[in-house]
Enzyme design. Structure first.
Site, PDB file in Angstrom:
ATOM      1  N   ASN A   1    -100.665  23.944  10.331  1.00 24.35           N
ATOM      2  CA  ASN A   1     -99.939  24.698   9.302  1.00 24.35           C
ATOM      3  C   ASN A   1    -100.910  25.263   8.264  1.00 24.35           C
ATOM      4  OD1 ASN A   1     -98.131  25.776   7.509  1.00 24.35           O
ATOM      5  ND2 ASN A   1     -96.818  23.954   7.403  1.00 24.35           N
TER       6      ASN A   1
ATOM      7  N   TYR B   1    -101.867  24.854  -0.702  1.00 20.40           N
ATOM      8  CA  TYR B   1    -102.309  23.609  -1.337  1.00 20.40           C
ATOM      9  C   TYR B   1    -103.761  23.723  -1.827  1.00 20.40           C
ATOM     10  CZ  TYR B   1     -98.218  22.023   1.324  1.00 20.40           C
ATOM     11  OH  TYR B   1     -96.960  21.894   1.858  1.00 20.40           O
TER      12      TYR B   1
ATOM     13  N   ILE C   1     -91.476  20.706   1.210  1.00 18.00           N
ATOM     14  CA  ILE C   1     -91.379  22.021   0.565  1.00 18.00           C
ATOM     15  C   ILE C   1     -91.013  23.033   1.640  1.00 18.00           C
ATOM     16  CG2 ILE C   1     -93.899  22.402   0.720  1.00 18.00           C
ATOM     17  CD1 ILE C   1     -93.604  24.138  -1.849  1.00 18.00           C
TER      18      ILE C   1
ATOM     19  N   GLU D   1     -99.102  15.241   3.080  1.00 19.23           N
ATOM     20  CA  GLU D   1     -99.479  15.375   4.486  1.00 19.23           C
ATOM     21  C   GLU D   1     -99.002  16.733   4.969  1.00 19.23           C
ATOM     22  OE1 GLU D   1     -96.900  12.521   4.681  1.00 19.23           O
ATOM     23  OE2 GLU D   1     -98.350  10.996   4.076  1.00 19.23           O
TER      24      GLU D   1
HETATM   25  C1  LIG Z   1     -95.383  27.053   3.168  1.00 21.38           C
HETATM   26  C2  LIG Z   1     -94.287  27.896   2.519  1.00 21.38           C
HETATM   27  C3  LIG Z   1     -93.428  26.983   1.640  1.00 21.38           C
HETATM   28  C4  LIG Z   1     -94.928  29.002   1.651  1.00 21.38           C
HETATM   29  O1  LIG Z   1     -93.876  29.662   0.975  1.00 21.38           O
HETATM   30  P1  LIG Z   1     -93.945  31.234   0.606  1.00 21.38           P
HETATM   31  O2  LIG Z   1     -92.874  31.493  -0.381  1.00 21.38           O
HETATM   32  O3  LIG Z   1     -93.946  32.072   1.818  1.00 21.38           O
HETATM   33  O4  LIG Z   1     -95.389  31.313  -0.065  1.00 21.38           O
HETATM   34  P2  LIG Z   1     -95.823  32.254  -1.279  1.00 21.38           P
HETATM   35  O5  LIG Z   1     -95.352  33.644  -1.045  1.00 21.38           O
HETATM   36  O6  LIG Z   1     -95.433  31.598  -2.543  1.00 21.38           O
HETATM   37  O7  LIG Z   1     -97.426  32.231  -1.137  1.00 21.38           O
HETATM   38  C5  LIG Z   1     -98.181  31.255  -1.855  1.00 21.38           C
HETATM   39  C6  LIG Z   1     -99.477  30.979  -1.139  1.00 21.38           C
HETATM   40  O8  LIG Z   1     -99.212  30.387   0.147  1.00 21.38           O
HETATM   41  C7  LIG Z   1    -100.201  30.863   1.081  1.00 21.38           C
HETATM   42  N1  LIG Z   1     -99.533  31.715   2.059  1.00 21.38           N
HETATM   43  C8  LIG Z   1     -98.252  32.173   2.025  1.00 21.38           C
HETATM   44  N2  LIG Z   1     -97.992  32.913   3.123  1.00 21.38           N
HETATM   45  C9  LIG Z   1     -99.140  32.945   3.852  1.00 21.38           C
HETATM   46  C10 LIG Z   1     -99.494  33.516   5.099  1.00 21.38           C
HETATM   47  N3  LIG Z   1     -98.625  34.254   5.798  1.00 21.38           N
HETATM   48  N4  LIG Z   1    -100.745  33.297   5.572  1.00 21.38           N
HETATM   49  C11 LIG Z   1    -101.639  32.554   4.874  1.00 21.38           C
HETATM   50  N5  LIG Z   1    -101.352  31.967   3.672  1.00 21.38           N
HETATM   51  C12 LIG Z   1    -100.124  32.169   3.175  1.00 21.38           C
HETATM   52  C13 LIG Z   1    -101.184  31.645   0.272  1.00 21.38           C
HETATM   53  O9  LIG Z   1    -102.139  30.757  -0.275  1.00 21.38           O
HETATM   54  C14 LIG Z   1    -100.303  32.187  -0.837  1.00 21.38           C
HETATM   55  O10 LIG Z   1    -101.045  32.555  -1.976  1.00 21.38           O
HETATM   56  P3  LIG Z   1    -101.703  34.040  -2.025  1.00 21.38           P
HETATM   57  O11 LIG Z   1    -100.544  34.988  -1.886  1.00 21.38           O
HETATM   58  O12 LIG Z   1    -102.351  34.084  -3.362  1.00 21.38           O
HETATM   59  O13 LIG Z   1    -102.643  34.121  -0.873  1.00 21.38           O
HETATM   60  C15 LIG Z   1     -93.404  28.608   3.600  1.00 21.38           C
HETATM   61  O14 LIG Z   1     -94.270  29.285   4.482  1.00 21.38           O
HETATM   62  C16 LIG Z   1     -92.499  27.683   4.394  1.00 21.38           C
HETATM   63  O15 LIG Z   1     -91.386  27.365   3.968  1.00 21.38           O
HETATM   64  N6  LIG Z   1     -92.965  27.254   5.591  1.00 21.38           N
HETATM   65  C17 LIG Z   1     -92.136  26.394   6.454  1.00 21.38           C
HETATM   66  C18 LIG Z   1     -92.048  24.982   5.908  1.00 21.38           C
HETATM   67  C19 LIG Z   1     -93.431  24.368   5.755  1.00 21.38           C
HETATM   68  O16 LIG Z   1     -94.312  24.547   6.592  1.00 21.38           O
HETATM   69  N7  LIG Z   1     -93.593  23.586   4.676  1.00 21.38           N
HETATM   70  C20 LIG Z   1     -94.836  22.880   4.408  1.00 21.38           C
HETATM   71  C21 LIG Z   1     -94.752  21.519   4.978  1.00 21.38           C
HETATM   72  S1  LIG Z   1     -96.216  20.557   4.610  1.00 21.38           S
END
Ligand SMILES: CC(C)(COP(=O)(O)OP(=O)(O)OC[C@H]1O[C@@H](n2cnc3c(N)ncnc32)[C@H](O)[C@@H]1OP(=O)(O)O)[C@@H](O)C(=O)NCCC(=O)NCCS
Length: 199
Positions: free
Chosen positions: A126, A133, A87, A121
């Site tokens: 992270n 999750y 993701i 995993e």
């Molecule tokens: C992980 C990832 C997919 C989250 O995507 P995103 O669009 O920024 O996330 P969202 O805006 O939808 O936030 C959803 C939830 O993620 C968590 N989250 C998102 N950004 C966060 C931050 N900066 N700090 C802590 N939690 C965070 C929170 O639980 C959030 O829910 P909340 O807003 O109710 O607290 C993104 O950070 C990413 O692409 N990271 C790099 C790739 C990666 O690490 N993938 C996972 C591999 S296992």
């Protein structure tokens, strides 16, 4: 803010197609130190196996311009267990709810396909992804030592059971409603993830 593409754009989750692969790989390179080769996606999308992929695209506000892929996710459905394989969201589009939109759509599709549990995993460091999750009920179930090839970091194994039960459905529905409200405040994604995600 008025001129920001994010302020006027809408977002849509749909199944990944072969034509998306180049855009997905470009976004993935911005997300991971060890991105998958395009061939992995092409093979999985061409072969009717257990791997499923979704993308989230930014839809231009008028008929002008093409939609742009800004995130992706995937899972394998093995019997009744969904294993989340990847993701990622483009760094410029994070914090908008799109990662959650992808993740919830993936779970919705897996539940429609009769999954009863889900696993994944994640790097131990992270915490952002782990928080997403946990929001959807995943809990740590174990650890794989030195799992990641680039820095030998451990993987945390996380999982959730009984996603086919009423309690999880109620939890999921509440999260989905909140997510839609959040997304409706700026972008406007499709209202029905399962319909959008099913091919
Ligand atoms: C992980 C990832 C997919 C989250 O995507 P995103 O669009 O920024 O996330 P969202 O805006 O939808 O936030 C959803 C939830 O993620 C968590 N989250 C998102 N950004 C966060 C931050 N900066 N700090 C802590 N939690 C965070 C929170 O639980 C959030 O829910 P909340 O807003 O109710 O607290 C993104 O950070 C990413 O692409 N990271 C790099 C790739 C990666 O690490 N993938 C996972 C591999 S296992």
């Amino acid at each position: 803010m008025v001129d920001s593409p994010i302020a006027t754009a809408t977002y849509r989750v749909r199944p990944m197609a072969l034509d998306d692969v180049d855009q997905v790989v470009a976004v993935e390179k911005l997300c991971f130190p060890l991105p998958w080769p395009a061939q992995t996606y092409r093979r999985d999308l061409s072969y009717n196996g257990p791997a499923r992929y979704l993308v989230v695209e930014q839809v231009p506000p008028s008929a002008r311009g093409n939609p742009r892929v800004v995130g992706f996710c995937g899972y394998w459905l093995i019997e009744d267990e969904a294993h989340v394989s990847t993701i990622g969201v483009h760094p410029d589009f994070r914090g908008l709810g799109l990662g959650e939109y992808l993740f919830a759509s993936l779970l919705a599709e897996a539940m429609e396909r009769r999954a009863t549990s889900a696993t994944l995993e994640v790097r131990l460091s992270n915490l952002t992804a782990q928080r997403l999750y946990r929001k959807y009920g995943f809990e740590p179930t174990g650890r794989r030592r030195r799992y990641y090839r680039d820095n030998h970091e451990d993987a945390l194994l996380m999982g959730v059971d009984s996603i086919d039960g009423e309690a999880y459905a109620a939890r999921f529905d509440a999260l989905w409603r909140n997510l839609m409200q959040r997304l409706a405040r700026s972008p406007t994604p499709d209202k029905n993830p399962a319909a959008g995600a099913a091919s």
